[in-house]
Structure formats: C-alpha cells, structure tokens
Design an enzyme around this catalytic site. Sequence first.
Site, PDB file in Angstrom:
ATOM      1  N   TYR A 124     -28.536   2.502  -6.071  1.00  0.00           N
ATOM      2  CA  TYR A 124     -28.005   1.304  -5.419  1.00  0.00           C
ATOM      3  C   TYR A 124     -28.054   0.067  -6.302  1.00  0.00           C
ATOM      4  CZ  TYR A 124     -27.341   3.462  -0.935  1.00  0.00           C
ATOM      5  OH  TYR A 124     -26.878   4.248   0.085  1.00  0.00           O
ATOM      6  N   LYS A 171     -36.762  14.492  -5.769  1.00  0.00           N
ATOM      7  CA  LYS A 171     -36.092  15.646  -6.375  1.00  0.00           C
ATOM      8  C   LYS A 171     -36.613  15.768  -7.814  1.00  0.00           C
ATOM      9  CE  LYS A 171     -32.817  18.819  -6.238  1.00  0.00           C
ATOM     10  NZ  LYS A 171     -32.703  19.908  -5.249  1.00  0.00           N
ATOM     11  N   ASP A 204     -33.980  18.127  -0.415  1.00  0.00           N
ATOM     12  CA  ASP A 204     -33.112  19.087   0.294  1.00  0.00           C
ATOM     13  C   ASP A 204     -33.929  19.910   1.290  1.00  0.00           C
ATOM     14  OD1 ASP A 204     -34.230  19.835  -2.107  1.00  0.00           O
ATOM     15  OD2 ASP A 204     -32.670  21.268  -2.653  1.00  0.00           O
ATOM     16  N   ASP A 228     -31.458   6.383   2.575  1.00  0.00           N
ATOM     17  CA  ASP A 228     -30.239   6.101   3.321  1.00  0.00           C
ATOM     18  C   ASP A 228     -29.828   7.333   4.131  1.00  0.00           C
ATOM     19  OD1 ASP A 228     -27.999   4.780   4.149  1.00  0.00           O
ATOM     20  OD2 ASP A 228     -26.886   5.022   2.287  1.00  0.00           O
TER      21      ASP A 228
END
Length: 332
Positions: A124, A171, A204, A228
């Site tokens: 972002y 991740k 995930d 988000d």
Amino acid sequence: MAHDVTLIPGDGIGPEIVEATRRVVDASGASIKWHVVDAGQDIMAEYGTPLPDNVLESIRQNGVALKGPITTPVGSGFRSVNVALRKELDLYVNLRPALTIPGVKSRYEGIDLVVVRENTEDLYAGVEHMVGEDAAESIKIITRKASERVIRFAFEYARREGRRKVTVVHKANILKYTDGLFLETGRQVAAGYDDIEFEDRIVDNMCMQLVQKPELYDVMVMANLYGDIVSDLCAGLVGGLGVAPGANIGDNMAVFEPVHGSAPKYAGKNKANPTATILSAVLMLKHLGEAEAADRVFEAVRAVIGAGERVTYDLGGDAGTSDIADAIIETM
Ligand code: NAD
C-alpha cells in the site's frame, strides 16, 4: 468533563448514519462535545479540496474523531481522503473486531475475532511503476519499526481486553525478507508477553482455517494487504459490512469509522444501516474510558437487532436509519 471529539459526517450515506450515531452516543450517558468538520466530495466546490486543513487540525487538537464514509470517485484525480487521513496522522493500526450479533444472518455463530492490520506500508505504500510497456512493478515495503509498533499494539490490546492469544499472519515461507522480517519482529515482541499465547500462521492457511475453525483464533496481526483481505473475510463470518466497525489508531490520535463505504445509491433515503458506525462509536467510547456508556450502547444494539423488529433492510427489516437509532435509544 466533556470529551472533545471531531465529527466528520462524510458523504453518501455518511451524514445520515453519523447523525443516527451521534444521537445514540448523546443518549448513552457519556458527555461529548462534538466538533463538526466537513470532508469529502460534497465540499470540493467550496474548498477546492476534499480534505481541508481544518479537518486535520481538529483531529490533531482533539485526538479522537468519529468519521462517516467518504467517496473516492474513480479517476477523479483526488486521492482517497480515507488513505490521506491515515497517512497524515500516522494512524498505523487498523483495528477491526468481528463479533457475532445474534439476529444478524450468518453461516456462523459465536465468532469473536479481532484483526489488527498494519496501516502505513507494505504494497500500500504505492511505490509502483511500469517497466517498459508490458511489465509493471510494485514494491513491498516492510520495516522493523512499523512491524514492531503494530505487533506491540496487538499484544497490548490482547492484554487490555483480556484476550488469550495473538497470531502473526504472514507468507514468510516465500517472502523471506519482507514477511520474514515481520515474523521475526513478531517473535521478538512476543517474548515480552508471557501472559499472552503466541503463534504464527501462513496467510493462505489462515484463510482456510478461519472458514473451517474460526473458534481457534482470537487476535490476529498482519501486514497491510493481508489485513485488508482477512478482515473482510472476518466481516463475512459475522454477516457482512452493515455490522463491521473499525478504528484507525496512532500514538496520540484515533479515528473511528465503519468498514463499509458511502453506498451512494442509498444516500438521503433513510435506508442505510447505522449499526457499523454505532459499533465504531462503542470502540470510541471505550477508547475514551467511557466503558459503561460503551456497554450500554452495545447491549442496546444487541437487544434491538436480536428482536429483529426495528432493523434496516439489510438485516431483513424495513426500519429506516433513524428508526433503528430511535429503537436503540429507547432500549437504553
Ligand atoms: P460500499 O461499502 O459503499 O457498498 C457496498 C455494498 O454494501 C452496497 O451494496 C451497499 O449498498 C451496501 N452497504 C454498505 N454500507 C451499508 C449500510 N450501512 N447499510 C446498508 N447497506 C450498506 O462499497 P462501494 O460501493 O465499493 O464504495 C462506495 C464508495 O465508498 C467508493 O467511493 C469507495 O471508495 C468509498 N469507500 C469509503 C470508505 C471509507 O470512507 N472508509 C471505505 C470503503 C469504501
């Protein structure tokens, strides 16, 4: 003594849901002096900007604001007022609780989750460009400073709210440097909180687990983009946007606002559900130290929605924005 609070009605459905919320807060027993300032597309013509300086000045002075949604027109040339506010005031935490309210239609029961989203960096940061004509590049920025302060917030929040566990979501198996830094920082911060359980999950897997076993999780902290997505997933677990509150928090300032946008098609129709804004005000009252008033509003919201008679269209009723506020006030 009254608390000074900046009130930004916003645009679209903003003014109606903010007015409904203001009436509820005024009836809650907390004493608030509202400082109303305007921002958004409706004031562009008058001020030449959707975010005049007096809005930022008022929030800096009062330290607390309640804000309605503000439209970001596609391709209009002005950047998002919502993003600009968070950046200008360094509101580095986006706090989004997801709590089941009996009476709101959902596939799940008993959800009580909190997403703590980093609000200032990651993808972002907007460091993005074309590489020639056929490729594009976006740079993911993660710093130790921003990671540390948001993760520390998550642990302090967990401690203050009597929660048991913080999960750092990442991740880092693939993004070894950026998410690796976020995870490493998480481990370091966690070492200072013996009373709060700590674990990490790959994003995930986290999404799958939230859908299958949401009861295993509590407070989750993550970088901007994952935050988000995961916070919308959590809003979905409790019945959607109409009941999803939020807060943007920095060291000295906090802006409370619903997660949803300005829903322009319902503007001025007395149809929109003010609950997400009212629940954002509950977070605000707690932040101001008005725990009793916060509980009073929250219990009245639960009672009115649970009864299901005077609720808005999205909750299966035909009450208007002002009617549900009246019902909450009468219940209090
Ligand atoms: P939206 O949240 O405004 O609307 C999405 C859907 O949810 C619509 O069907 C809408 O009718 C419904 N909805 C939303 N809030 C509701 C409420 N309180 N009661 C009943 N129904 C409700 O999302 P969008 O249409 O993608 O965005 C509209 C505008 O809002 C855009 O300009 C966007 O940039 C802006 N936006 C602002 C904020 C903010 O101010 N923080 C956040 C998100 C979107």
